[in-house]
Write a protein that holds these residues in place. Sequence first.
Motif, PDB file in Angstrom:
ATOM      1  N   ARG A 135      34.785  55.134 -18.893  1.00  0.00           N
ATOM      2  CA  ARG A 135      33.821  54.791 -19.949  1.00  0.00           C
ATOM      3  C   ARG A 135      32.420  54.666 -19.373  1.00  0.00           C
ATOM      4  O   ARG A 135      31.444  55.152 -19.965  1.00  0.00           O
ATOM      5  CB  ARG A 135      34.240  53.475 -20.611  1.00  0.00           C
ATOM      6  CG  ARG A 135      33.314  53.060 -21.752  1.00  0.00           C
ATOM      7  CD  ARG A 135      33.725  51.721 -22.318  1.00  0.00           C
ATOM      8  NE  ARG A 135      35.120  51.742 -22.737  1.00  0.00           N
ATOM      9  CZ  ARG A 135      35.821  50.648 -23.005  1.00  0.00           C
ATOM     10  NH1 ARG A 135      35.272  49.467 -22.863  1.00  0.00           N
ATOM     11  NH2 ARG A 135      37.068  50.748 -23.398  1.00  0.00           N
ATOM     12  N   ALA A 136      32.296  54.034 -18.210  1.00  0.00           N
ATOM     13  CA  ALA A 136      30.970  53.885 -17.598  1.00  0.00           C
ATOM     14  C   ALA A 136      30.405  55.237 -17.185  1.00  0.00           C
ATOM     15  O   ALA A 136      29.204  55.499 -17.334  1.00  0.00           O
ATOM     16  CB  ALA A 136      31.075  52.952 -16.390  1.00  0.00           C
ATOM     17  N   ALA A 150      28.462  42.062 -11.542  1.00  0.00           N
ATOM     18  CA  ALA A 150      29.106  42.783 -12.643  1.00  0.00           C
ATOM     19  C   ALA A 150      30.351  43.505 -12.156  1.00  0.00           C
ATOM     20  O   ALA A 150      31.371  43.547 -12.862  1.00  0.00           O
ATOM     21  CB  ALA A 150      28.121  43.775 -13.256  1.00  0.00           C
ATOM     22  N   ALA A 151      30.286  44.059 -10.953  1.00  0.00           N
ATOM     23  CA  ALA A 151      31.466  44.733 -10.402  1.00  0.00           C
ATOM     24  C   ALA A 151      32.616  43.748 -10.230  1.00  0.00           C
ATOM     25  O   ALA A 151      33.770  44.040 -10.563  1.00  0.00           O
ATOM     26  CB  ALA A 151      31.126  45.395  -9.072  1.00  0.00           C
ATOM     27  N   SER A 161      34.298  40.934 -21.261  1.00  0.00           N
ATOM     28  CA  SER A 161      34.333  39.491 -21.476  1.00  0.00           C
ATOM     29  C   SER A 161      34.456  39.168 -22.962  1.00  0.00           C
ATOM     30  O   SER A 161      35.193  38.261 -23.356  1.00  0.00           O
ATOM     31  CB  SER A 161      33.065  38.850 -20.895  1.00  0.00           C
ATOM     32  OG  SER A 161      33.068  37.463 -21.096  1.00  0.00           O
ATOM     33  N   ASP A 162      33.748  39.933 -23.794  1.00  0.00           N
ATOM     34  CA  ASP A 162      33.802  39.687 -25.238  1.00  0.00           C
ATOM     35  C   ASP A 162      35.185  39.945 -25.816  1.00  0.00           C
ATOM     36  O   ASP A 162      35.567  39.344 -26.830  1.00  0.00           O
ATOM     37  CB  ASP A 162      32.771  40.555 -25.960  1.00  0.00           C
ATOM     38  CG  ASP A 162      31.334  40.149 -25.637  1.00  0.00           C
ATOM     39  OD1 ASP A 162      31.151  39.014 -25.140  1.00  0.00           O
ATOM     40  OD2 ASP A 162      30.419  40.963 -25.843  1.00  0.00           O
ATOM     41  N   SER A 185      26.686  45.795 -15.894  1.00  0.00           N
ATOM     42  CA  SER A 185      26.731  44.453 -16.490  1.00  0.00           C
ATOM     43  C   SER A 185      27.068  44.528 -17.979  1.00  0.00           C
ATOM     44  O   SER A 185      27.738  43.635 -18.508  1.00  0.00           O
ATOM     45  CB  SER A 185      25.397  43.744 -16.287  1.00  0.00           C
ATOM     46  OG  SER A 185      24.332  44.522 -16.815  1.00  0.00           O
ATOM     47  N   ALA A 186      26.626  45.593 -18.661  1.00  0.00           N
ATOM     48  CA  ALA A 186      26.976  45.732 -20.074  1.00  0.00           C
ATOM     49  C   ALA A 186      28.464  45.993 -20.253  1.00  0.00           C
ATOM     50  O   ALA A 186      29.096  45.491 -21.190  1.00  0.00           O
ATOM     51  CB  ALA A 186      26.157  46.864 -20.700  1.00  0.00           C
ATOM     52  N   VAL A 187      29.036  46.781 -19.329  1.00  0.00           N
ATOM     53  CA  VAL A 187      30.483  47.017 -19.369  1.00  0.00           C
ATOM     54  C   VAL A 187      31.230  45.703 -19.147  1.00  0.00           C
ATOM     55  O   VAL A 187      32.220  45.400 -19.820  1.00  0.00           O
ATOM     56  CB  VAL A 187      30.888  48.053 -18.311  1.00  0.00           C
ATOM     57  CG1 VAL A 187      32.396  48.242 -18.279  1.00  0.00           C
ATOM     58  CG2 VAL A 187      30.191  49.387 -18.566  1.00  0.00           C
TER      59      VAL A 187
END
Length: 773
Positions: free
Chosen positions: A571-572, A550-551, A588-589, A581-583
């Motif tokens: 933000r994190a 994720a990093a 990605s979205d 991983s959600a960040v």
Amino acid sequence: MDYDDLLVLPPVGHLPGTDDVPGRASPGACTTNRRGRARARLPKTSTRPGSAADGPVSAENPAITPGNAPDGSARAPHEEGLCFALLGPVRAWRGERELDLGPPQQQAVLAALLLRRGRPVTAADLIDAVWGDSPPRAAVSMLRTYASGLRKALEPVRAAGEPPKVIVTAADGYRIRVPGRAVDLDLFEQQVAKARKLRGEGRLSAAAELLHTALDVWEGTPLAGLPGPLAQDERSRLAEVRLSVLEASLDAEVELGRHDESIAALTALLSKYPLREGLCRLLMLALYRSGRQAEALSAYRSMRSTLVAELGIEPGTSLRDLHDRMLAADPALVPVGPPGEDDAQEASLPPRTGVRPAQLPADLAMFTGRETELAQADAMLKSGGKSGAVIGAFSGMAGVGKTTLAVHWAHRVAHRYPDGQLFVDLRGFDPAAAAMSPAEVIGVLLEALGRPARSVPASLDARIALYRTLLADRRMLILLDNARNSEQVRPLLPGSPGCLVVVTSRTQLLGLVASAGARPVTVNPLTPAEAHAFLTRRLGAEPPTAEPGAADEVIMRCGRLPLALALVAARAATRPGYPLSAVARELSDSRGSLDAFTVCDPATDLRTVFSSSYDHVSRPAARLFHLLGLVPGPDISVHAAAALAGLPLRETRTLLTELVRSHLLVEQSPGRHTVHELLRAHAAERVVTDEPRQVRERAVERLLCWYLHTADAACPDLAERGRRAPLAPPPPSCHPLTFTTQDQALRWCEEERLNLVAVAHLAATMPRPCTVR
């Protein structure tokens, strides 16, 4: 650093204050300091008439305490008389009773909260402050224990179930609610700021007394005995601050004619800090004015020998000039009479033009990496400056961290420039304000150098002449941030050697490099290793280590751009328990847009920051830039860009050069250009909003036709002849390449391999690409 050496001060002109101000003992208590002089435990006002303080204690002018500070600060929300000491061992009192602050790690948490001046501190930052890169596994639990212990110590009478009022929970962390004047460091800084103001007004003896008062706060090593990287960094920073204030205090003593008393302190300090030219200058003046000319000249020779032997440089212009004037027995070096001690007399004197400004913004505590750029910057100091000022031009794309890097480096080398530091934001690319004119900037700089606004000349030429005159015998560091172009900077350059000028800009400042000999330092996005260190510094070691994939995804989606990484890290950090991983999925979205980097602050909103660069190039260059958002491949050649824009090759090359010089494009090899991932997303957004659909479709069709016809021209030399349907002719403004040898065709195919794959995929989605007959 030995802080006992910094506690040496001549006792001349100092009167202990009588105000009852809370400190390291009960409010109003006095003790004997290291020099055996009685003193109050925290800064105090003076009862001396007309002094730097506000006046004697009376019913109309009471003593300053945390509860009646004139700046309107109130007491702690419910704890009367709560006060803290950081300039020595960390201690706290409530009323007359000293509080037990617990173990060193718990004290380090309190210090971290106090140093943030009431702003929230995240749990990750507190853990980093106490344990650095090696926190214990139970660090979060231990942090909660320390916070609980501090709450009990600071609010012992708080009822069960009653929410805390001093150390309160704030987001993912804590903040402390105490009045600013309840901390000795805040009082020290306020006294120093007021002394500088008095010095600028010509009230020399009042300023000297106030500096003595401020320096008397210190009890030795600040944050003594505290573990962790924050305490270590702050000890180093505060040591430099105190030494600068001590130098300013001794400067005032020498100006007031207290030479004999100052010589001992200056000699001791210079033996401890043999490279500080400001101390040598003061010692030379004090000795010379005491009739000890031979010793003054000997002090200069000793300083010169040290600088030559250790650094390979000569003393600065100011020190050399003072030496020459002493050899010539300049009568101006000896005042006609002793300086007046009365404030009324001082108020009638003209403002001092020899002030020592210290205007650099604070260094970023989380700074990491940039070893290559810092080495480039250090190298320019070793190779220039003999015939003129050293000029460093830091340039790079928006958000790449030019100002952060320049400020960090300026703090590293500020000790080489004993006459002070100047800082101006030129607002060259400010989205909310117009760029400053050279006349406006020089007016600001002249005031910083002690020139009253009313005496600043009106014409630009006269301002430039006065500015360069005031800098002629000084060694100063001048940081000019956010420059629009070379024309804005050129009038701001000193006219003689000795100074360092650091300029940051989103343009390459080629005119400054060519005409003034500026040394260019290109600031690129972070390397992958630096980007990982950046995230670790911001988020702590655990999130990137726990989710390395994720990093990597976050770093890739941010294009290793410091501003983008900082926004994502912020933000994190504000969403505790939210996995990295959600960040990464959010980034990605939103691929292909800058939605993930949108914030309310125009200074850090990525769209706004990029737009301020885009809006300052010519209209044709801006049009070409946003058309590049339609390009599907990783890079583009000059010929392909000409087809995309429908422009002649020569004009296209000129526009591409303009975009490269504005750091909106990168020329990665001769004739081939690429766009940073996030700038490409910005261009893709702008082309949709700025160009009609028909124009976009024609630009893509020209690009596809160019690739199709050029690939077709390469085919005879790359494949056996067979049946090939003839192509429709290209549009009038599309000029495909032709090849005379097989090597040329092969080389083109290799260079364009990734782009050919990308345009093939794009052509498959087009309703009417170039067709065959």
